[in-house]
Design an enzyme around this catalytic site. Structure first.
Site, PDB file in Angstrom:
ATOM      1  N   ASN A 125      39.712 -41.054  24.282  1.00  0.00           N
ATOM      2  CA  ASN A 125      38.670 -41.551  23.201  1.00  0.00           C
ATOM      3  C   ASN A 125      38.737 -40.812  21.993  1.00  0.00           C
ATOM      4  OD1 ASN A 125      37.856 -38.935  24.037  1.00  0.00           O
ATOM      5  ND2 ASN A 125      35.924 -39.538  24.718  1.00  0.00           N
ATOM      6  N   GLU A 146      45.210 -19.951  46.089  1.00  0.00           N
ATOM      7  CA  GLU A 146      45.676 -19.331  44.953  1.00  0.00           C
ATOM      8  C   GLU A 146      45.265 -17.952  45.370  1.00  0.00           C
ATOM      9  OE1 GLU A 146      45.670 -18.643  39.992  1.00  0.00           O
ATOM     10  OE2 GLU A 146      43.908 -18.973  41.289  1.00  0.00           O
ATOM     11  N   ASP A 177      40.911 -36.357  29.132  1.00  0.00           N
ATOM     12  CA  ASP A 177      39.861 -37.030  29.846  1.00  0.00           C
ATOM     13  C   ASP A 177      40.394 -37.782  31.229  1.00  0.00           C
ATOM     14  OD1 ASP A 177      40.352 -39.521  28.516  1.00  0.00           O
ATOM     15  OD2 ASP A 177      39.073 -39.027  27.117  1.00  0.00           O
ATOM     16  N   ASP A 179      38.813 -37.653  21.063  1.00  0.00           N
ATOM     17  CA  ASP A 179      37.856 -36.638  20.674  1.00  0.00           C
ATOM     18  C   ASP A 179      38.719 -35.488  20.589  1.00  0.00           C
ATOM     19  OD1 ASP A 179      38.296 -36.088  23.329  1.00  0.00           O
ATOM     20  OD2 ASP A 179      36.028 -35.921  23.607  1.00  0.00           O
ATOM     21  N   ASP A 215      40.993 -21.602  43.818  1.00  0.00           N
ATOM     22  CA  ASP A 215      41.208 -20.564  42.815  1.00  0.00           C
ATOM     23  C   ASP A 215      40.991 -19.292  43.319  1.00  0.00           C
ATOM     24  OD1 ASP A 215      41.128 -20.385  39.678  1.00  0.00           O
ATOM     25  OD2 ASP A 215      39.435 -19.381  39.678  1.00  0.00           O
ATOM     26  N   ASP A 244      44.269 -38.335  26.210  1.00  0.00           N
ATOM     27  CA  ASP A 244      42.706 -38.327  25.494  1.00  0.00           C
ATOM     28  C   ASP A 244      42.584 -40.097  25.371  1.00  0.00           C
ATOM     29  OD1 ASP A 244      40.676 -38.233  24.043  1.00  0.00           O
ATOM     30  OD2 ASP A 244      41.755 -37.436  22.191  1.00  0.00           O
TER      31      ASP A 244
HETATM   32  C1  GLC Z   1      42.829 -18.685  38.105  1.00  0.00           C
HETATM   33  C2  GLC Z   1      42.992 -20.089  37.133  1.00  0.00           C
HETATM   34  C3  GLC Z   1      42.915 -19.338  35.777  1.00  0.00           C
HETATM   35  C4  GLC Z   1      41.369 -18.710  35.758  1.00  0.00           C
HETATM   36  C5  GLC Z   1      41.331 -17.680  36.640  1.00  0.00           C
HETATM   37  C6  GLC Z   1      39.693 -17.489  36.829  1.00  0.00           C
HETATM   38  O1  GLC Z   1      43.913 -17.646  38.195  1.00  0.00           O
HETATM   39  O2  GLC Z   1      44.137 -20.550  37.456  1.00  0.00           O
HETATM   40  O3  GLC Z   1      43.106 -20.273  35.007  1.00  0.00           O
HETATM   41  O4  GLC Z   1      41.259 -18.202  34.366  1.00  0.00           O
HETATM   42  O5  GLC Z   1      41.571 -18.033  38.085  1.00  0.00           O
HETATM   43  O6  GLC Z   1      39.098 -18.512  37.273  1.00  0.00           O
END
Ligand code: GLC
Length: 586
Positions: free
Chosen positions: A36, A278, A42, A38, A219, A34
């Site tokens: 800044n 994924e 980042d 907060d 994803d 981090d």
């Molecule tokens: C994937 C991501 C996970 C997210 C899901 C929905 O599995 O790694 O973090 O919640 O997709 O986008």
């Protein structure tokens, strides 16, 4: 093999893609650093640690989402694909990060979240405006079940549950239809059947590639194709909803969409841009089908079977005891299935999984260091691309989670809520989540021994995990025996020995013991890898002993030495074998 043959064997592999022997390092921006104060990590925070990444020797950074987002699912709900969330910085910061990484020979892989958008994305806002809006068909809408009243329980078009413990459909009052969301209600699924959706995705991918990024981690990309007819699934005893996975995890047009994506985005671009899919729930055959050639669209899968060995089937948040023989068997299955076609990721944790040392190792002070090393050694000398997670290189242990209020993740929070609605005992549910929740891996990276662990804020969005002062980058950089130095050596070993990228994997039969042992073999060389994945000494199985008597001095090792006939707790090593040694059972 003659010397000439060895040289030509090596040269034939020089043009292999970088990821075969490379290591990818995942940054979860919320918790990395981090700048800044907060409370949230980042991009400038990441920039301040690029030298650490270079020193570690990684090849690429996979950056979890930093796009504008209402953060219901920590950025996996994107409301604008072409900008940076001000909480994380600016597009200029992102350009600076790309440049700083490239200067250090490190690639940047962006997270691409296009199975769904945020409900605050302008496409969805438009789609909600009216049934005849031009964006309406960018999402998946259905009428209420015939004979029911929309919005009332049971009126959902199908009985599917989302992966976050809710119905997979939400009622949209003003347009009187349901929309599909396989995750949270704030994450509506895109309708990939609509060519305009696909065009928009390909365009935004090109936009990022033109900006200089080196590929994408996609994803839940295997969920993008839904069947046209959506029908009820099976509700298993004790469940509130049906699991939609059988319908969506390898939808009818998935291979077509990925091949089209390749064609539209990558054909005219360099072949070293990586596409990591994924892919929860994919079978080995399906994985092979999607990664067989570059034209299939994915360069590797990121699958979950080895992450489910210590989970109750159908409930990833319910733990069961870990069986090393079962884990070994599953790893062997994938090694064999993708040996000559397709490619896999190797990982032991990420932002969705508990920390590797807490789950597969032993975080107690006596065993923490050797077990973190042994698990990494056993996992990362297999064939595949290593995908490690921030903080793993110092053996970070899981979050300190005591009560329901300690959980931040939407998945944990919804799970707790659903369990309460079902009348389950909260302390029992918290105890399970303590082991399995995604919150575990999301605590700030421990850089220094300062009170804020060097993260940069005294009141971070998630508290720093309780840890001894040895589990910091600062302490481990000056200790050559540390987990950190071990990871650096392991990454280097993968890069220098082609047998790790290319060799066939042969799991050695170690019966019901917690020992994982395997050979990696090319025509030129054989490497043996042995790891006692337990906190007890183990007698050495006879065949393994025979192999080891001929082995070279270890190239890398963890744990104590327990003599020729046994393995010390978490003792692990890799060594070369001469050609004519007994190789063990298949
Ligand atoms: C994937 C991501 C996970 C997210 C899901 C929905 O599995 O790694 O973090 O919640 O997709 O986008």
């Amino acid at each position: 093999m003659s010397d000439e043959a060895v040289v030509s064997d090596v040269l034939s592999r020089v043009d292999q893609p970088w990821w075969r022997s490379g290591t990818i390092y995942q940054i979860y921006p919320h918790s990395f650093a981090d700048s800044n104060g907060d409370g949230l990590g980042d991009l400038p925070g990441i920039l301040s640690h690029v030298d650490h990444l270079q020193w570690l020797g990684i090849d690429a950074v996979w950056l979890s989402p930093v796009y504008p987002s209402p953060q219901h699912d920590n950025g996996y709900d994107v409301s604008n694909y072409r900008d940076i969330d001000p909480r994380f910085g600016t597009l200029d910061d992102c350009d600076r990060l790309i440049a700083a990484l490239h200067e250090r020979g490190i690639r940047l892989i962006m997270d691409l979240v296009v199975n769904h958008t945020s409900s605050e994305h302008e496409w969805f806002i438009e789609a909600c405006a009216s049934r005849d809006n031009r964006y309406r068909d960018w999402y998946i809408w259905r009428d209420a079940r015939p004979g029911t009243v929309g919005g009332e329980p049971g009126a959902e078009p199908t009985n599917w549950g989302s992966y976050f413990s809710q119905p997979a459909w939400s009622w949209h009052e003003s347009t009187q239809q349901y929309y599909l969301h396989l995750y949270a209600s704030q994450q509506p699924d895109l309708n990939w059947q609509n060519p305009a959706v696909r065009d928009a995705v390909y365009e935004l991918m090109a936009w990022w590639l033109d900006r200089g990024v080196d590929g994408f981690r996609m994803d839940v990309v295997n969920l993008i194709s839904k069947p046209s007819d959506l029908v009820d699934g099976v509700v298993v005893a004790g469940a509130a909803f049906a699991d939609p996975s059988p319908f969506v995890r390898f939808g009818p047009r998935l291979p077509e969409y990925l091949a089209e994506m390749h064609e539209r985005v990558f054909t005219d671009r360099p072949a070293d841009l990586v596409r990591i899919g994924e892919t929860p729930g994919l079978t080995v055959e399906q994985a092979r089908r999607l990664t067989r050639t570059r034209e299939c669209g994915l360069d590797m899968v990121f699958q979950f079977e080895h992450m489910e060995i210590d989970r109750k089937p159908g409930d990833r948040l319910s733990p069961v005891a870990l069986s090393i023989p079962a884990l070994r068997g599953n790893l062997a299955l994938w090694q064999t299935a993708l040996a000559t076609e397709g490619w896999n990721s190797l990982y032991g944790n990420n932002h969705d999984q508990p920390r590797l040392v807490s789950r597969f190792g032993d975080p107690s002070p006596d065993h923490w260091s050797a077990s973190a090393k042994a698990v990494a050694l056993a996992l990362y000398l297999l064939q595949g691309t290593v995908s490690m997670f921030q903080g793993e290189e110092i053996g970070m242990i899981g979050a300190t989670l005591r009560t329901a209020a300690d959980f931040r993740d939407i998945r944990s929070v919804n799970y707790l809520r659903a369990a309460a609605a079902a009348g389950l005992d909260e302390t029992v549910v918290v105890e399970a989540l303590r082991l399995t929740a995604r919150d575990n891996a999301r605590t700030p990276v421990q850089w220094t021994t300062a009170p804020d662990a060097g993260f940069g804020s005294t009141d971070p969005w998630m508290p720093v995990a309780e840890h001894p002062p040895t589990i910091t980058v600062e302490a481990q950089r000056v200790d050559p025996d540390s987990v950190l130095h071990f990871y650096r050596a392991l990454i280097e070993l993968r890069r220098t020995h082609l047998v790790i990228a290319d060799g066939a994997t042969r799991m050695l039969d170690t019966g019901q013991t917690p020992i994982m042992a395997y050979l990696r073999e090319t025509v030129a060389e054989t490497m043996i890898v042995v790891a006692n994945l337990s906190s007890a000494s183990q007698p050495l199985p006879e065949l393994l002993g025979q192999n080891l008597r001929a082995a070279s001095t270890p190239l890398i090792q963890s744990g104590a030495y327990a003599g020729a006939n046994s393995l010390a707790p978490w003792q692990a090593f890799a060594a070369f074998l001469p050609g004519a040694t007994p190789k063990g059972a298949p």
